[in-house]
Design an enzyme around this catalytic site. Structure first.
Site, mmCIF file in Angstrom:
data_model
loop_
_atom_site.group_PDB
_atom_site.id
_atom_site.type_symbol
_atom_site.label_atom_id
_atom_site.label_comp_id
_atom_site.label_asym_id
_atom_site.label_seq_id
_atom_site.Cartn_x
_atom_site.Cartn_y
_atom_site.Cartn_z
ATOM 1 N N CYS A 185 0.843 -1.199 0.000
ATOM 2 C CA CYS A 185 0.000 0.000 0.000
ATOM 3 C C CYS A 185 0.878 1.248 0.000
ATOM 4 C CB CYS A 185 -0.933 0.006 1.202
ATOM 5 S SG CYS A 185 -2.012 1.460 1.251
ATOM 6 N N ASN A 234 0.962 -8.290 -11.166
ATOM 7 C CA ASN A 234 -0.104 -7.299 -11.052
ATOM 8 C C ASN A 234 0.347 -5.996 -11.701
ATOM 9 O OD1 ASN A 234 -1.270 -5.187 -8.386
ATOM 10 N ND2 ASN A 234 -2.452 -5.865 -10.131
ATOM 11 N N ARG A 281 -7.283 -2.082 -11.584
ATOM 12 C CA ARG A 281 -7.938 -0.996 -12.317
ATOM 13 C C ARG A 281 -8.650 -1.500 -13.564
ATOM 14 N NH1 ARG A 281 -4.114 3.178 -14.272
ATOM 15 N NH2 ARG A 281 -2.781 1.381 -14.667
#
Length: 713
Positions: free
Chosen positions: A416, A554, A579
Site C-alpha cells: 500500500c 499485477n 484498475r
C-alpha cells in the site's frame, strides 16, 4: 516494459465482432469491425492517447485532441487512492504552497472526504421497526425514548416517500421473500398490507417473512443480510474489544518471538566489531513452542484470473459482479489489523463475502498435477490485512482464522503506497524491513490453522532501489539463520505489483522485472526442495503447497491478450487485475472466452443495475442502505466512465493508461457513460435509486469532481 507484440497470437471471433478484422463477411457495420494493425502502426499512435476513430471525435484531430492535464491527474490520483484511503500528489510533495488558495483547493485528493448525512427525518424505534403496528416489542427506554413509536406518523412524516424505481417493488423482498429493512424500506408499500380486525380497527402489517422481527433489533438486522457469509456477531466483536476472545497460540508464539528477537539482537551486538559466527546463535537457539498446522493447498493457474483487493471500490457488490463475470479469486478490501483486534464494526464488515465467493474456483483437471489440492474444499474469497508489527499481524490472523468459516487465505499487504499507511510502518514500509516481514509471515503461518498465508508486494519503496528480488527469496526460503533450523517461512503465494511505492500510474507496470522475479521464484522453489532433501526430511508444515510458492503478477492488465501474454511470457502463475476490472468488469469474461467483447451501452447499463440490486441486498433498502449504494455506485462510475468501447478504437489492443480525446458514443447512453462530469454520474444513479436526498454529498477522490446536493428552498 510494454507487453510483447500480441498481434501474432491466434485470435477468435467475438459474437460477430472479429478481433482480427476478418470474418469472411462484409455484412457487419463499420463500428463492429475490430482491426489489429501491424506493430508499426500501433507504435505510431500518440503516446498516452487512445486511438479513437475519426467519425466519433467531437473535435478534428489536432484540435483539443488530448485529454487535459487535470483529467489525467484526476485519473492518476484516483488510481493511487484505490489502494488506500489517501495518497499525495506530486504537487503536494514537491511544490511550495500556492498563493492562490482557491486554485489549490481544487487540486489533488480529497483526504478527508465527507458524504453528508442521509437518515430519516424522524427515527423509528427499533421496537416497532419489524413488527405489526399493534404488536411492538417493549421499549426499554419507556417514556424517555426519543424515537417515533407511531408507525403511521413515521410513514407519513418521518421519512421520504417510497421511490418509484424498479416498478416501486422492493428488489430484496422480490428475490428473497423478506426484507431486513422492515418498515424503514423505501419500497415498503410493496410488502405491507392493512388488515381489518373484528373490532373495526385497521392494522398495518408487513407481508410474509418481512414481518419476522430479528432478535436483537437493528444491530441484528444488519447481521442477517441475505446471501452474505462471514458475519461475526455483535457480541463476539464486543468480546474482542474487551480481550475476552482467547488467542492462545498467538500469545505463546509472540512470547517465544520476543525472547528469540532479544537473543538474536544480543548475539549480533556482542559480535558487531568482529565476524559473527552463526553457529553461536544456532547453539543457543530454541525452537518455537509449536509447529504450524499443515495448510490447505492452494492453486493458481491460467484459468484463475484474480480480482485485486481494492480499497473502497472492492466492496461486496462489486466483487459479486466480477465473480458473476468470471473472476475466480477475490479479496476483501484491506482491513487494518489493530481495529480488527479492537472489534471495530467497520473493519469486520470488510470481511463479509457473498455466497458466490465461497464456491470453488475454476480448475482444469487436465492441467498440471497439483499434489494434495482438493478443489472441492477451496473457495474464492480471501482476506487482506495490513499491520505494522508482528504481534498485530499474528493476533489478527488468529482471530480471522477462528471467526471466519469461509476463508481461502490471509494476505498481508506489503505494498500500500498511501502516506498514512506507510508512515505507520504498514503496507509498503515493510518493503524495507525484510526481517520484520519474515517474522510476521512466520507468526501468521504458525497461528492460522489450515488457512494459507500470502503476501502482496511492490518492486520497492522508491525508484532506483528495487528490493523485490531479495524479498521474494526471503519469503520463499527464509533468512540464512533460520531456513535450515525451522524451514521456510510458509508463504504460500506472492503477488508482485510492477511499480515502486513512489511510482505513479503515468508509467507502465514493469512486466520485465516481474518476469525476472518469476524466474527467481522458480529457482527458489527448486532450491527449497533441495534444502529439504539435503538437510533433513521435508516438513510439510513449513512447505506450503508441497514446496511450491505461487507467484502472481499485477499491473495494467486490461484484456485477455495481455493476460495470456503475461502468463505465457512472464511465466507468472496467474495475473491479479485491479484498475482493469474497475474500468471493464467483463475483462474476466474476455479471459474465459479468449476474445474481445464489444459490450453495448444497454449491456453496460445492466451491470450498473446489478450493482444497485447487489448493493441493496448488502447494505439495505432503507435510507441509509440506498445512499451507501449510491455512494459506492458513484465511486464505481468514476472508473467505469474511462472505458472506451473497442468498436470506437482504430487499433487494438486497448491500453489502460491511454486517455481518450473527447468523443461521442454510438448512442446517447454510450456518450453519457463516457462523461467525467459528476453530474452525469448522479443522473445515472438516479435511474435506479431515485433523486438523491437533501443531505447527500459525494466527494470523489479527486477534488475537481465534487458534488453536494442543495436542499430546495
Amino acid at each position: 516494459m510494454e507487453p510483447q507484440d500480441r498481434t501474432k497470437r491466434p485470435q477468435e471471433e467475438d459474437n460477430g465482432v472479429p478481433i482480427d478484422g476478418h470474418n469472411g463477411s462484409n455484412s457487419e457495420p463499420a463500428a463492429k469491425k475490430i482491426k489489429l494493425d501491424s506493430p508499426s502502426s500501433a507504435d505510431s499512435r500518440a503516446k498516452g492517447v487512445a486511438p479513437i476513430k475519426a467519425e466519433y471525435l467531437l473535435f478534428p484531430p489536432g484540435q483539443k485532441a488530448k485529454p487535459t492535464q487535470s483529467e489525467a491527474e484526476a485519473d492518476d490520483n484516483d488510481d493511487d487512492a484505490a489502494e488506500g484511503r489517501t495518497a499525495p500528489t506530486p504537487q503536494e510533495t514537491q511544490q511550495a504552497p500556492q498563493k492562490d488558495g482557491k486554485r489549490k483547493s481544487q487540486r489533488g485528493q480529497n483526504k478527508e472526504r465527507e458524504f453528508g448525512t442521509f437518515s430519516d427525518a424522524q427515527r423509528l424505534c427499533n421496537t416497532i421497526a419489524w413488527t405489526p403496528e399493534f404488536s411492538p416489542r417493549p421499549c426499554k427506554h419507556g417514556d424517555r425514548c426519543n424515537a417515533l413509536h407511531d408507525l403511521r406518523k413515521y410513514l407519513k412524516e418521518g421519512r421520504r416517500p417510497d421511490i418509484t424505481t424498479f416498478g416501486g417493488k422492493c428488489p430484496v423482498w422480490e428475490k428473497y421473500g423478506k426484507c431486513p429493512s422492515g418498515w424503514r424500506c423505501l419500497f415498503v408499500h410493496s410488502h405491507m398490507d392493512e388488515i381489518k380486525h373484528e373490532d373495526g380497527r385497521s392494522e398495518l402489517v408487513l407481508v410474509g417473512d418481512a414481518s419476522k422481527a430479528p432478535e436483537g433489533g437493528e444491530e441484528a438486522a444488519g447481521e442477517i443480510k441475505p446471501g452474505v457469509v462471514n458475519m461475526v456477531p455483535v457480541g463476539i466483536k464486543y468480546d474482542l474489544s474487551k480481550k475476552r476472545i482467547p488467542l492462545e497460540k498467538s500469545e505463546q508464539y509472540l512470547a517465544w518471538l520476543a525472547k528469540d528477537t532479544k537473543h538474536l539482537a544480543k548475539h549480533y551486538q556482542k559480535h558487531k566489531d568482529d565476524e559473527t559466527n552463526p553457529n553461536d546463535y544456532r547453539a543457543q537457539y530454541v525452537e518455537p513452542p509449536f509447529k504450524p498446522s499443515e495448510k490447505r493447498r492452494l492453486y493458481f493457474g491460467r484459468e484463475t484470473p484474480v480480482l485485486a483487493p481494492l480499497t473502497t471500490q472492492g466492496n461486496l457488490p462489486f466483487r459479486r459482479l466480477c465473480v458473476e463475470l468470471g473472476a475466480q479469486v477475490t479479496y476483501s478490501e484491506m482491513a487494518l489489523g489493530l481495529p480488527l483486534l479492537q472489534g471495530l464494526k467497520a473493519d469486520w464488515t470488510l470481511m463479509r463475502a457473498h455466497e458466490s465467493e465461497i464456491v470453488p474456483p475454476r480448475f482444469n483437471p487436465g492441467g498440471p498435477i497439483v499434489q494434495g489440492y482438493d478443489n472441492s474444499k477451496d473457495v474464492k474469497f480471501g482476506a487482506q490485512i495490513a499491520a505494522n508489527a508482528p504481534w498485530v499481524a499474528v493476533k489478527a490472523t488468529e482471530a480471522l482464522s477462528q471467526l471466519l468459516p469461509h476463508l481461502r487465505l490471509v494476505d498481508l499487504n506489503c505494498g500500500c503506497p498511501v502516506d498514512a499507511v506507510f508512515k505507520s510502518g504498514s503496507g509498503s514500509a515493510l518493503l524495507d524491513s525484510h526481517s520484520k516481514l519474515e517474522r510476521m509471515i512466520r507468526g501468521m503461518n504458525a497461528v492460522s490453522g489450515e488457512v494459507p498465508i500470502t503476501a502482496k508486494i511492490r518492486m520497492g519503496s522508491r525508484d532506483g532501489k528495487l528490493t523485490a528480488q531479495k524479498l521474494v527469496e526471503r519469503l520463499a526460503l527464509g533468512s540464512e539463520d533460520l531456513r535450515d533450523m525451522i524451514g521456510a517461512p510458509g508463504c504460500a503465494a506472492v503477488t508482485l505489483h510492477g511499480r515502486t511505492r513512489l511510482q505513479r500510474y503515468t508509467k507502465a507496470a514493469d512486466w520485465g522485472y516481474i518476469a525476472e522475479c518469476a524466474a527467481l521464484i522458480k529457482q527458489f522453489n527448486e532450491k527449497s526442495n533441495d534444502l529439504a532433501d539435503t538437510i533433513r526430511e521435508a516438513d510439510e508444515n513449513t512447505l506450503p503447497n508441497g514446496g511450491k510458492m505461487y507467484f502472481l503478477g499485477n499491473g495494467d492488465c486490461y484484456s485477455h491478450v495481455e493476460y495470456f501474454d503475461h502468463v505465457d511470457n512472464a511465466k507468472v502463475d496467474s495475473v491479479m487485475i485491479g484498475r482493469g476490472a474497475l474500468v471493464k468488469p467483463w475483462v474476466f469474461e474476455e479471459i474465459e472466452k479468449g476474445q474481445y467483447l464489444d459490450k453495448s451501452s444497454s449491456e453496460r447499463l445492466t451491470y450498473i443495475e446489478k450493482f444497485v440490486r447487489y448493493g441493496m441486498e448488502a447494505w439495505g433498502s432503507d435510507e441509509l442502505g440506498l445512499n451507501y449504494t449510491r455512494r459506492f455506485l458513484l465511486e464505481f462510475l468514476s472508473f467505469f466512465c474511462r472505458y472506451v468501447p473497442i468498436g470506437l478504437l482504430e487499433r487494438l489492443p486497448p491500453n489502460l493508461n491511454e486517455r481518450p480525446p473527447a468523443y461521442r458514443g454510438r448512442d446517447d447512453l454510450e456518450t453519457l457513460f463516457a462523461s467525467k462530469n459528476y453530474k452525469d454520474w448522479i443522473k445515472i444513479s438516479e435511474m435506479f435509486l431515485g433523486p438523491a436526498p437533501p443531505g447527500f454529498k459525494f466527494q470523489p477522490k479527486h477534488k475537481s469532481n465534487s458534488y453536494e446536493i442543495e436542499a430546495e428552498g
